[in-house]
Scaffold this motif. Structure first.
Motif, PDB file in Angstrom:
ATOM      1  N   ALA A  32     -36.138 -56.407 -34.827  1.00 32.57           N
ATOM      2  CA  ALA A  32     -35.728 -55.669 -36.022  1.00 32.57           C
ATOM      3  C   ALA A  32     -36.337 -56.298 -37.277  1.00 32.57           C
ATOM      4  CB  ALA A  32     -34.208 -55.651 -36.123  1.00 32.57           C
ATOM      5  N   CYS A  33     -36.374 -57.629 -37.336  1.00 31.57           N
ATOM      6  CA  CYS A  33     -36.995 -58.295 -38.490  1.00 31.57           C
ATOM      7  C   CYS A  33     -38.470 -57.930 -38.603  1.00 31.57           C
ATOM      8  CB  CYS A  33     -36.839 -59.815 -38.373  1.00 31.57           C
ATOM      9  SG  CYS A  33     -35.161 -60.439 -38.609  1.00 31.57           S
ATOM     10  N   ALA A  34     -39.156 -57.900 -37.469  1.00 30.48           N
ATOM     11  CA  ALA A  34     -40.579 -57.528 -37.490  1.00 30.48           C
ATOM     12  C   ALA A  34     -40.760 -56.103 -38.005  1.00 30.48           C
ATOM     13  CB  ALA A  34     -41.172 -57.665 -36.088  1.00 30.48           C
ATOM     14  N   ASP A  35     -39.886 -55.199 -37.597  1.00 31.46           N
ATOM     15  CA  ASP A  35     -39.975 -53.820 -38.086  1.00 31.46           C
ATOM     16  C   ASP A  35     -39.747 -53.752 -39.598  1.00 31.46           C
ATOM     17  OD1 ASP A  35     -40.456 -52.927 -35.536  1.00 31.46           O
ATOM     18  OD2 ASP A  35     -38.395 -52.252 -35.180  1.00 31.46           O
ATOM     19  N   ALA A  36     -38.748 -54.497 -40.084  1.00 30.14           N
ATOM     20  CA  ALA A  36     -38.444 -54.470 -41.521  1.00 30.14           C
ATOM     21  C   ALA A  36     -39.593 -55.045 -42.336  1.00 30.14           C
ATOM     22  CB  ALA A  36     -37.153 -55.241 -41.789  1.00 30.14           C
ATOM     23  N   ALA A  41     -45.004 -54.616 -45.576  1.00 27.19           N
ATOM     24  CA  ALA A  41     -46.468 -54.638 -45.575  1.00 27.19           C
ATOM     25  C   ALA A  41     -47.040 -53.263 -45.884  1.00 27.19           C
ATOM     26  CB  ALA A  41     -46.976 -55.140 -44.224  1.00 27.19           C
ATOM     27  N   ALA A  42     -46.405 -52.223 -45.340  1.00 27.49           N
ATOM     28  CA  ALA A  42     -46.902 -50.859 -45.565  1.00 27.49           C
ATOM     29  C   ALA A  42     -46.779 -50.439 -47.018  1.00 27.49           C
ATOM     30  CB  ALA A  42     -46.135 -49.883 -44.673  1.00 27.49           C
ATOM     31  N   ALA A  43     -45.855 -51.049 -47.756  1.00 25.50           N
ATOM     32  CA  ALA A  43     -45.690 -50.724 -49.175  1.00 25.50           C
ATOM     33  C   ALA A  43     -46.807 -51.307 -50.031  1.00 25.50           C
ATOM     34  CB  ALA A  43     -44.333 -51.232 -49.672  1.00 25.50           C
ATOM     35  N   ARG A  44     -47.589 -52.224 -49.473  1.00 22.96           N
ATOM     36  CA  ARG A  44     -48.721 -52.853 -50.173  1.00 22.96           C
ATOM     37  C   ARG A  44     -48.321 -53.390 -51.554  1.00 22.96           C
ATOM     38  NH1 ARG A  44     -53.465 -52.082 -47.575  1.00 22.96           N
ATOM     39  NH2 ARG A  44     -53.532 -50.441 -45.975  1.00 22.96           N
ATOM     40  N   PRO A  45     -47.354 -54.286 -51.594  1.00 28.10           N
ATOM     41  CA  PRO A  45     -46.933 -54.834 -52.888  1.00 28.10           C
ATOM     42  C   PRO A  45     -47.991 -55.769 -53.469  1.00 28.10           C
ATOM     43  CG  PRO A  45     -45.898 -56.051 -51.116  1.00 28.10           C
ATOM     44  CD  PRO A  45     -46.615 -54.889 -50.472  1.00 28.10           C
ATOM     45  N   ASP A  46     -47.926 -55.956 -54.758  1.00 27.70           N
ATOM     46  CA  ASP A  46     -48.786 -56.962 -55.379  1.00 27.70           C
ATOM     47  C   ASP A  46     -48.340 -58.370 -54.997  1.00 27.70           C
ATOM     48  OD1 ASP A  46     -50.263 -55.004 -56.815  1.00 27.70           O
ATOM     49  OD2 ASP A  46     -48.652 -54.899 -58.309  1.00 27.70           O
ATOM     50  N   PRO A  95     -33.807 -74.333 -45.597  1.00 26.00           N
ATOM     51  CA  PRO A  95     -33.854 -73.655 -44.297  1.00 26.00           C
ATOM     52  C   PRO A  95     -34.005 -72.147 -44.376  1.00 26.00           C
ATOM     53  CG  PRO A  95     -32.236 -75.408 -44.232  1.00 26.00           C
ATOM     54  CD  PRO A  95     -32.714 -75.328 -45.657  1.00 26.00           C
ATOM     55  N   SER A  96     -33.291 -71.485 -45.292  1.00 21.71           N
ATOM     56  CA  SER A  96     -33.371 -70.022 -45.348  1.00 21.71           C
ATOM     57  C   SER A  96     -34.782 -69.558 -45.677  1.00 21.71           C
ATOM     58  CB  SER A  96     -32.382 -69.469 -46.380  1.00 21.71           C
ATOM     59  OG  SER A  96     -32.731 -69.865 -47.695  1.00 21.71           O
ATOM     60  N   LEU A  97     -35.453 -70.231 -46.597  1.00 26.20           N
ATOM     61  CA  LEU A  97     -36.810 -69.847 -46.966  1.00 26.20           C
ATOM     62  C   LEU A  97     -37.808 -70.274 -45.899  1.00 26.20           C
ATOM     63  CD1 LEU A  97     -36.801 -70.642 -50.796  1.00 26.20           C
ATOM     64  CD2 LEU A  97     -36.228 -68.499 -49.625  1.00 26.20           C
ATOM     65  N   THR A  98     -37.519 -71.354 -45.203  1.00 26.41           N
ATOM     66  CA  THR A  98     -38.347 -71.748 -44.065  1.00 26.41           C
ATOM     67  C   THR A  98     -38.324 -70.658 -43.006  1.00 26.41           C
ATOM     68  OG1 THR A  98     -37.983 -74.110 -44.463  1.00 26.41           O
ATOM     69  CG2 THR A  98     -38.657 -73.471 -42.247  1.00 26.41           C
ATOM     70  N   LEU A  99     -37.139 -70.106 -42.734  1.00 26.01           N
ATOM     71  CA  LEU A  99     -37.044 -69.022 -41.760  1.00 26.01           C
ATOM     72  C   LEU A  99     -37.771 -67.778 -42.258  1.00 26.01           C
ATOM     73  CD1 LEU A  99     -35.538 -68.895 -38.980  1.00 26.01           C
ATOM     74  CD2 LEU A  99     -35.003 -70.887 -40.384  1.00 26.01           C
ATOM     75  N   GLY A 100     -37.686 -67.491 -43.560  1.00 22.76           N
ATOM     76  CA  GLY A 100     -38.424 -66.361 -44.108  1.00 22.76           C
ATOM     77  C   GLY A 100     -39.926 -66.544 -43.965  1.00 22.76           C
ATOM     78  N   ALA A 101     -40.410 -67.746 -44.264  1.00 23.12           N
ATOM     79  CA  ALA A 101     -41.843 -68.028 -44.112  1.00 23.12           C
ATOM     80  C   ALA A 101     -42.255 -67.922 -42.649  1.00 23.12           C
ATOM     81  CB  ALA A 101     -42.155 -69.415 -44.667  1.00 23.12           C
ATOM     82  N   TRP A 102     -41.390 -68.363 -41.740  1.00 24.07           N
ATOM     83  CA  TRP A 102     -41.681 -68.273 -40.305  1.00 24.07           C
ATOM     84  C   TRP A 102     -41.785 -66.809 -39.874  1.00 24.07           C
ATOM     85  CZ3 TRP A 102     -38.958 -66.206 -36.141  1.00 24.07           C
ATOM     86  CH2 TRP A 102     -39.440 -66.550 -34.869  1.00 24.07           C
ATOM     87  N   LEU A 103     -40.867 -65.965 -40.334  1.00 27.60           N
ATOM     88  CA  LEU A 103     -40.928 -64.545 -39.985  1.00 27.60           C
ATOM     89  C   LEU A 103     -42.212 -63.907 -40.489  1.00 27.60           C
ATOM     90  CD1 LEU A 103     -37.252 -63.398 -40.683  1.00 27.60           C
ATOM     91  CD2 LEU A 103     -38.391 -63.450 -38.458  1.00 27.60           C
ATOM     92  N   THR A 107     -45.212 -62.322 -38.071  1.00 28.78           N
ATOM     93  CA  THR A 107     -45.632 -60.921 -38.122  1.00 28.78           C
ATOM     94  C   THR A 107     -47.028 -60.748 -38.709  1.00 28.78           C
ATOM     95  OG1 THR A 107     -44.488 -60.678 -40.253  1.00 28.78           O
ATOM     96  CG2 THR A 107     -43.268 -60.059 -38.282  1.00 28.78           C
ATOM     97  N   GLY A 108     -47.653 -61.848 -39.115  1.00 28.41           N
ATOM     98  CA  GLY A 108     -49.014 -61.778 -39.621  1.00 28.41           C
ATOM     99  C   GLY A 108     -49.132 -61.217 -41.023  1.00 28.41           C
ATOM    100  N   TYR A 109     -48.081 -61.343 -41.829  1.00 31.95           N
ATOM    101  CA  TYR A 109     -48.152 -60.811 -43.189  1.00 31.95           C
ATOM    102  C   TYR A 109     -49.232 -61.565 -43.969  1.00 31.95           C
ATOM    103  CZ  TYR A 109     -46.876 -59.057 -47.744  1.00 31.95           C
ATOM    104  OH  TYR A 109     -46.931 -58.448 -48.973  1.00 31.95           O
ATOM    105  N   ALA A 110     -50.106 -60.825 -44.652  1.00 34.84           N
ATOM    106  CA  ALA A 110     -51.290 -61.437 -45.259  1.00 34.84           C
ATOM    107  C   ALA A 110     -51.311 -61.365 -46.778  1.00 34.84           C
ATOM    108  CB  ALA A 110     -52.546 -60.771 -44.710  1.00 34.84           C
ATOM    109  N   GLY A 111     -50.254 -60.853 -47.419  1.00 39.14           N
ATOM    110  CA  GLY A 111     -50.288 -60.693 -48.869  1.00 39.14           C
ATOM    111  C   GLY A 111     -49.875 -61.944 -49.634  1.00 39.14           C
ATOM    112  N   ASP A 112     -49.825 -61.805 -50.935  1.00 35.40           N
ATOM    113  CA  ASP A 112     -49.423 -62.878 -51.846  1.00 35.40           C
ATOM    114  C   ASP A 112     -47.909 -63.095 -51.713  1.00 35.40           C
ATOM    115  OD1 ASP A 112     -49.346 -64.741 -53.892  1.00 35.40           O
ATOM    116  OD2 ASP A 112     -49.358 -63.251 -55.481  1.00 35.40           O
ATOM    117  N   VAL A 113     -47.496 -64.337 -51.503  1.00 38.96           N
ATOM    118  CA  VAL A 113     -46.086 -64.649 -51.248  1.00 38.96           C
ATOM    119  C   VAL A 113     -45.629 -65.818 -52.116  1.00 38.96           C
ATOM    120  CG1 VAL A 113     -44.351 -65.291 -49.523  1.00 38.96           C
ATOM    121  CG2 VAL A 113     -46.331 -63.916 -48.845  1.00 38.96           C
TER     122      VAL A 113
END
Length: 236
Positions: A32-36, A41-46, A95-103, A107-113
């Motif tokens: 479910a996290c991967a889907d979200a 990613a599909a929204a192509r945020p800056d 830890p919470s942001l570590t888990l976010g970065a891990w997700l 999922t291969g997210y490639a944008g600016d984070v």
């Protein structure tokens, strides 16, 4: 402006190396996290901002390249926020942001984070204001909002069983599934603290960021496998 948002839980057990032989129990949550995140990613945020609960010394902004580790949970797993080179000398991600970065890496997210650690005790008005500040201006922002529901759903939960927990989590799930910013803004901080719901402040930041954005919501996951409420939702 807010382009899209995803809400995910942040238990270390999301990481298979931490869960060990029980890793399969969190497979539906991971999917479910991967889907979200795919919707983000599909929204192509800056820029994508990971928001998660943090202690007093870990709150505040974290740039791309910040690093986090799960060594405190018994595994040699390190992550870097986004695709930027690892930043030496920066504060470690909580830890919470570590888990976010891990997700995101999974999922291969490639944008600016970038990321923001939010004090769990922050009052609702300040949370909403922080959300409005994040999305002010013309930059298209996506939010990955980390946080767990109550930790009192069963006798084996981290907190003592509390009969209020199921109703609290059901209300949050309804709000997340409907992208109901008013309902999220109205979540009682005292009840959230009593039920050990770590996501309250971050959900209310999302409510402030999304007010007036016209986003629709979908609830992708709502379970309490270990007596803790875990939600995954997608807003777009």
């Amino acid at each position: 402006m807010l382009a899209a948002a995803a809400v995910c839980p942040c238990p270390p057990l999301l990481v298979p190396e931490v869960a060990g032989g029980a890793a399969h129990e969190m497979d539906p949550a991971r999917a479910a996290c991967a889907d979200a995140i795919g919707v983000l990613a599909a929204a192509r945020p800056d820029r994508l901002v990971v928001v998660g609960p943090a202690g007093e010394r870990q709150q505040g902004a974290f740039p791309a390249g910040s690093r986090g580790s799960l060594r405190g949970f018994g595994v040699d797993v390190e992550v870097t926020l986004g695709n930027a080179p690892a930043a030496d000398g920066e504060r470690a991600l909580p830890p919470s942001l570590t888990l976010g970065a891990w997700l995101l890496a999974r999922t291969g997210y490639a944008g600016d984070v970038t990321a923001l650690g939010l004090d769990e005790a922050l009052d609702p008005g300040h949370c909403a204001g922080a959300g409005r500040d994040l999305v002010a201006g013309d930059e298209r922002i996506a939010l990955l909002v980390m946080g767990d529901g109550s930790a009192c759903r069963s006798a084996k939960a981290p907190g003592a069983y509390d009969e209020r927990a199921a109703g609290f989590d059901a209300g949050v799930a309804r709000a997340l599934g409907a992208a109901d910013t008013d309902a999220l803004a109205a979540v009682d901080p005292a009840a959230a603290a009593a039920l050990r719901a770590s996501g309250r402040a971050c959900w209310q930041l999302l409510a402030g960021a999304a007010a007036g954005a016209g986003l629709g919501g979908r609830l992708l996951y709502d379970e309490a496998p270990y007596g803790v409420g875990y939600f995954v939702a997608s807003w777009s």
